[in-house]
Design an enzyme around this catalytic site. Sequence first.
Site, PDB file in Angstrom:
ATOM      1  N   CYS A 259      67.755 -75.972 -28.403  1.00  0.00           N
ATOM      2  CA  CYS A 259      69.023 -76.910 -28.075  1.00  0.00           C
ATOM      3  C   CYS A 259      68.281 -78.137 -27.677  1.00  0.00           C
ATOM      4  CB  CYS A 259      69.861 -76.502 -27.109  1.00  0.00           C
ATOM      5  SG  CYS A 259      70.485 -74.711 -27.395  1.00  0.00           S
TER       6      CYS A 259
HETATM    7  N1  SAJ Z   1      63.104 -77.635 -18.339  1.00  0.00           N
HETATM    8  C1  SAJ Z   1      62.230 -78.285 -17.638  1.00  0.00           C
HETATM    9  N2  SAJ Z   1      62.652 -78.707 -16.491  1.00  0.00           N
HETATM   10  C2  SAJ Z   1      63.915 -78.606 -16.116  1.00  0.00           C
HETATM   11  C3  SAJ Z   1      64.813 -77.820 -16.968  1.00  0.00           C
HETATM   12  C4  SAJ Z   1      64.446 -77.340 -18.012  1.00  0.00           C
HETATM   13  O1  SAJ Z   1      61.033 -78.475 -17.934  1.00  0.00           O
HETATM   14  O2  SAJ Z   1      64.459 -78.959 -14.782  1.00  0.00           O
HETATM   15  C5  SAJ Z   1      62.551 -77.017 -19.732  1.00  0.00           C
HETATM   16  C6  SAJ Z   1      62.856 -75.560 -19.929  1.00  0.00           C
HETATM   17  O3  SAJ Z   1      61.464 -75.176 -19.186  1.00  0.00           O
HETATM   18  C7  SAJ Z   1      62.848 -75.222 -21.216  1.00  0.00           C
HETATM   19  C8  SAJ Z   1      63.750 -76.444 -21.730  1.00  0.00           C
HETATM   20  O4  SAJ Z   1      63.437 -77.647 -20.825  1.00  0.00           O
HETATM   21  O5  SAJ Z   1      61.743 -75.214 -22.045  1.00  0.00           O
HETATM   22  C9  SAJ Z   1      65.132 -76.312 -21.912  1.00  0.00           C
HETATM   23  O6  SAJ Z   1      65.623 -75.689 -20.745  1.00  0.00           O
HETATM   24  P1  SAJ Z   1      67.148 -75.759 -20.255  1.00  0.00           P
HETATM   25  O7  SAJ Z   1      67.417 -75.181 -18.712  1.00  0.00           O
HETATM   26  O8  SAJ Z   1      67.998 -76.674 -20.824  1.00  0.00           O
HETATM   27  O9  SAJ Z   1      67.673 -74.263 -21.123  1.00  0.00           O
HETATM   28  P2  SAJ Z   1      68.303 -74.263 -22.695  1.00  0.00           P
HETATM   29  O10 SAJ Z   1      67.400 -74.828 -23.563  1.00  0.00           O
HETATM   30  O11 SAJ Z   1      68.437 -72.679 -22.902  1.00  0.00           O
HETATM   31  O12 SAJ Z   1      69.593 -74.975 -22.504  1.00  0.00           O
HETATM   32  C10 SAJ Z   1      70.854 -74.484 -22.561  1.00  0.00           C
HETATM   33  C11 SAJ Z   1      71.828 -75.275 -23.080  1.00  0.00           C
HETATM   34  N3  SAJ Z   1      72.999 -74.683 -23.145  1.00  0.00           N
HETATM   35  C12 SAJ Z   1      73.581 -75.083 -24.511  1.00  0.00           C
HETATM   36  O13 SAJ Z   1      73.191 -75.875 -25.377  1.00  0.00           O
HETATM   37  C13 SAJ Z   1      75.015 -74.538 -24.745  1.00  0.00           C
HETATM   38  C14 SAJ Z   1      72.062 -76.406 -21.847  1.00  0.00           C
HETATM   39  O14 SAJ Z   1      73.133 -77.297 -22.117  1.00  0.00           O
HETATM   40  C15 SAJ Z   1      72.213 -75.905 -20.476  1.00  0.00           C
HETATM   41  O15 SAJ Z   1      72.592 -76.779 -19.734  1.00  0.00           O
HETATM   42  C16 SAJ Z   1      71.041 -74.823 -20.114  1.00  0.00           C
HETATM   43  O16 SAJ Z   1      70.834 -73.898 -20.985  1.00  0.00           O
HETATM   44  C17 SAJ Z   1      70.981 -74.404 -18.799  1.00  0.00           C
HETATM   45  O17 SAJ Z   1      71.808 -75.002 -18.000  1.00  0.00           O
HETATM   46  O18 SAJ Z   1      70.498 -73.312 -18.567  1.00  0.00           O
END
Ligand code: SAJ
Length: 422
Positions: A259
């Site tokens: 995503c």
């Molecule tokens: N990450 C960081 N630092 C952060 C947060 C995330 O490095 O502060 C990295 C994570 O390790 C990962 C990537 O970014 O590699 C994405 O992480 P994510 O927490 O955004 O998780 P996702 O990719 O599963 O995003 C989903 C998304 N949901 C949908 O698209 C419906 C996002 O919109 C959500 O906000 C997110 O989950 C969530 O909040 O968990």
Amino acid sequence: MVVTVIGLGYVGLPLCIEFARSGLTVVGIDVDPERVRRVNEGESYILDIPDAAIQELVRSGHLTATTGFDVLSTADAVCICVPTPLRKSQDPDISYIVSAVDEIQPRIHPGMLIVLESTTYPGTTEELVLPRLSESGLEVGRDFFLAFSPERVDPANTRFGTRNTPKVIGGVTPQCTEKATALYRHAVDTVVPVKSARAAEMVKLLENTFRAINIGMVNELAIMCERLGVDVWEVIEAAKTKPFGFMAFYPGPGLGGHCIPIDPLYLSWKLKTINYTARFIELASAVNSSMPEYVVGRIHEALDQCQRSLKGSRILVLGIAYKPDVSDTRESPALDIMGLLQKRGAEVSYADPYVPHIEVLGQRYEAYDLSRGLESFDCVAIVTHHARFDYHQIAREARLVFDSRNALQGVPPGPGCRIITL
Ligand code: SAJ
């Protein structure tokens, strides 16, 4: 009412469950016969869905699955939940949407509602889906109804699921919005109508671009703090004490998942076609994709300080999935880090309780069994901080740890252990 869902993945299957639970007759369609078989036999392949949830609905006749599309000829509604990845050229790959629409078009009939859920660039519903469906001669908003409603499924999120996550819905016409909100009221507690399909497409991209850009900003802040001799993790914790106007993001080894690294590029690609450069998206993407190289550079430095060269060093990468406590490795920066270490001649291993084996640059790796101990490694790199790792064991047994997630905060290092944090 018969509702069909095309694409029975982590978005489509939970949506089927919620529609079926509300008493609608649901037919799930997927091109993968194995998925269809498992649904019909009440076997879940989605982490957040127990077998029992499927069994109950299949048994009551509210849910069936098929690989065929003919059910669309009599369905009242169809929701398209297919993947929208990037091509190798980093351009949007909307071929799965086109395939789904091409199966719908010959089966479209008066009264039918079509909703696209797959994340895509603003304009896809009106510029690509609508013309194809209108080839039937039916008129949108009168004979058939078309809307966009972004998926907001967050795998492994135990608090928010399909039913209790507000659902944004934008129709091509007001009647389309009305039809789509009436349908989704069966499956979700809160619907959020917006003025157009294009607006609904943009809402999703704002949500995920917001994350990608803030993660990029905090990754650059980590690089700045290291040069300034400041602990970025302490700075973020202290900034978090501000009770308003601040939201914490954390630095890490890069951006993974299907995503966050991808959705913003759908937006910047679309803007390029109308001669606009989405500068924040491009800058964040550049910073985030540079993090694996930055992490390997920091590991190289740390080994130098122990008079060890990276070449020939035994390095264990801890955590391969793209984020903690999931098994998904798509776009995981850990894979980039392993590839870079492999290219520089290090002897690379990995450990991840959710990922038994992987292939990196054509080389197959089996997950290392941590019960064999960490003493034999020159460096252990914490890349994805699964809750299931024993961080006290890591700090006790490893000689050198590069911690890209601050996972060892508060864990006392063993006598011979040196911990360096991103
Ligand atoms: N990450 C960081 N630092 C952060 C947060 C995330 O490095 O502060 C990295 C994570 O390790 C990962 C990537 O970014 O590699 C994405 O992480 P994510 O927490 O955004 O998780 P996702 O990719 O599963 O995003 C989903 C998304 N949901 C949908 O698209 C419906 C996002 O919109 C959500 O906000 C997110 O989950 C969530 O909040 O968990």
